[in-house]
Write an enzyme that holds these catalytic residues in place. Sequence first.
Site, PDB file in Angstrom:
ATOM      1  N   HIS A 152     -29.053 -25.080 -33.150  1.00 52.62           N
ATOM      2  CA  HIS A 152     -29.787 -25.079 -31.883  1.00 52.62           C
ATOM      3  C   HIS A 152     -28.979 -25.776 -30.794  1.00 52.62           C
ATOM      4  CE1 HIS A 152     -32.763 -24.615 -35.100  1.00 52.62           C
ATOM      5  NE2 HIS A 152     -33.512 -23.965 -34.214  1.00 52.62           N
TER       6      HIS A 152
ATOM      7  N   HIS B  41     -40.845 -19.609 -26.155  1.00 56.29           N
ATOM      8  CA  HIS B  41     -40.695 -19.942 -27.574  1.00 56.29           C
ATOM      9  C   HIS B  41     -42.079 -20.081 -28.206  1.00 56.29           C
ATOM     10  CE1 HIS B  41     -39.239 -21.916 -31.227  1.00 56.29           C
ATOM     11  NE2 HIS B  41     -38.036 -21.509 -30.888  1.00 56.29           N
TER      12      HIS B  41
ATOM     13  N   ASP C 125     -30.022 -20.974 -31.414  1.00 56.22           N
ATOM     14  CA  ASP C 125     -31.332 -20.612 -30.855  1.00 56.22           C
ATOM     15  C   ASP C 125     -31.729 -21.523 -29.700  1.00 56.22           C
ATOM     16  OD1 ASP C 125     -31.351 -18.818 -32.888  1.00 56.22           O
ATOM     17  OD2 ASP C 125     -33.180 -19.548 -33.852  1.00 56.22           O
TER      18      ASP C 125
END
Length: 476
Positions: free
Chosen positions: A182, A93, A38
């Site tokens: 991530h 985000h 992500d």
Amino acid sequence: MFYISTFYAFIPALVSRIFGFRVFRRGKSEQEFALTFDDGPDPVYTPQLLDLLKRFDAKATFFVVGINAEKHPELLKRMHDEGHLIGIHNYVHKSNWLMRPVTVRRQIAQTEAIIRRVTGKGTAFYRPPWGIVNFFDISKMNGRRIVLWSSMFGDWKARLGAKQLAERMLKKLRGGEVMLLHDCGTTLGADEEAPQNMLIALEKLLMVAQERQLRSVRVDTLFCQPVHVSATGEITGTGWFKSVLVFGWLLYERIFHTLFRLRPVSKEDTIFYYRRRTYHGPNVNMENGRWLKKGDPIVELHFDNKMLFHLGSSAKSIVHLAIQLIRMVKQQLPDLAHQLGHDSGMKGVKALYAVSMINRGPEKLGFQIQELPKGLFKKASTLYLKLLFSIIHPSGPEKLSEKKEVMVPKLIVMPIDTLFDRFHQGGSYQTDPTPDSTNQPDVAHMLHSEVHEEVSSIQTTVRASQLADTGSKQLT
């Protein structure tokens, strides 16, 4: 707002996390697992990650933040060229709980446009930031697939360290697992240097996976089903969706009734609950020189949503639903008057108060219909009641679209003495002297005739509205 935020955010998130409803969290393969990343692409860490994946011939899924992808299209192109799957992680985000449905759709569309422009292909996969979904995310995704995860390791924090992170990851290394990692540390709550630990731990994981003959694949490979973005199609299976959503929603409502001590008007098949509250809205003229003012004690009515759902499921039209509601309310108002008249905790209340979108016809019962004042309360009430109606009526969304001008929430008020005058039979609790019973019409006959009058009134109103709209279409 308590109701709205729960219905919009809490219940969908609970249903998706616990039951995996309309989301993909885990595969069924014994030899394949999925690495998902992500927040990228990141100019420092994403190239290193792609090099590492290429060295082990591992495929992964990247849920990219649109604004980052826009800044680094060369990394987006490399992901695609090297056979990885690209998904959407919003343009910025930001949690879907903090955005309106139209804003979320815009974020998704913006990000997909960037992906399509760079790679020449769209994407059917979406992961909301922090995995937080709202009502509209799981009800209308136009063919997209929401992907969550089965294991998460806290790799966004640098203090965890590469060694401990590797240990956590290895404990979850098995077929079917969807791992959340991530490749960017610039989002809220993350440490900028944290992805360096992730890369070290991931190398260890891929080495062990190779030894165990486990293979990292894309989410769509693990999912084992072709998923395509439809320009106009919607997700099928709304029956299951509605069933699960209604179950969670009604379960929450029971908790709400307990917390706020709402009482049923009838022990069986109640149409509404009530509680004593202090009025906080603008002054309302209840006619005949009576005013409802800020600070006045009131009885707040809440429709029983389980009963509404059952009525809506069998209703042939909005008119049919309204007629059933009027009949049930008429039948239970005497019970409400009796309970209020014998409850010392309800002494001094000035009026009955409710907000409803089905507000045609209650004038015959003694209620007064008032427009809600413009402001946050009206907007919040409109949103909540539209969500409610879309659930309680089988064709709720279509009806809301067709009847935007009439499906508007309004304030419904009845002075408490009007309730007692019309519906209380308890003698000493009457606000006015009890008339001679020989001069009273038969209560059952009165209710029967008033229902027929009200049905006629509603049907006439709807016919007139439809004729004005279509010129020819008659109410069936």
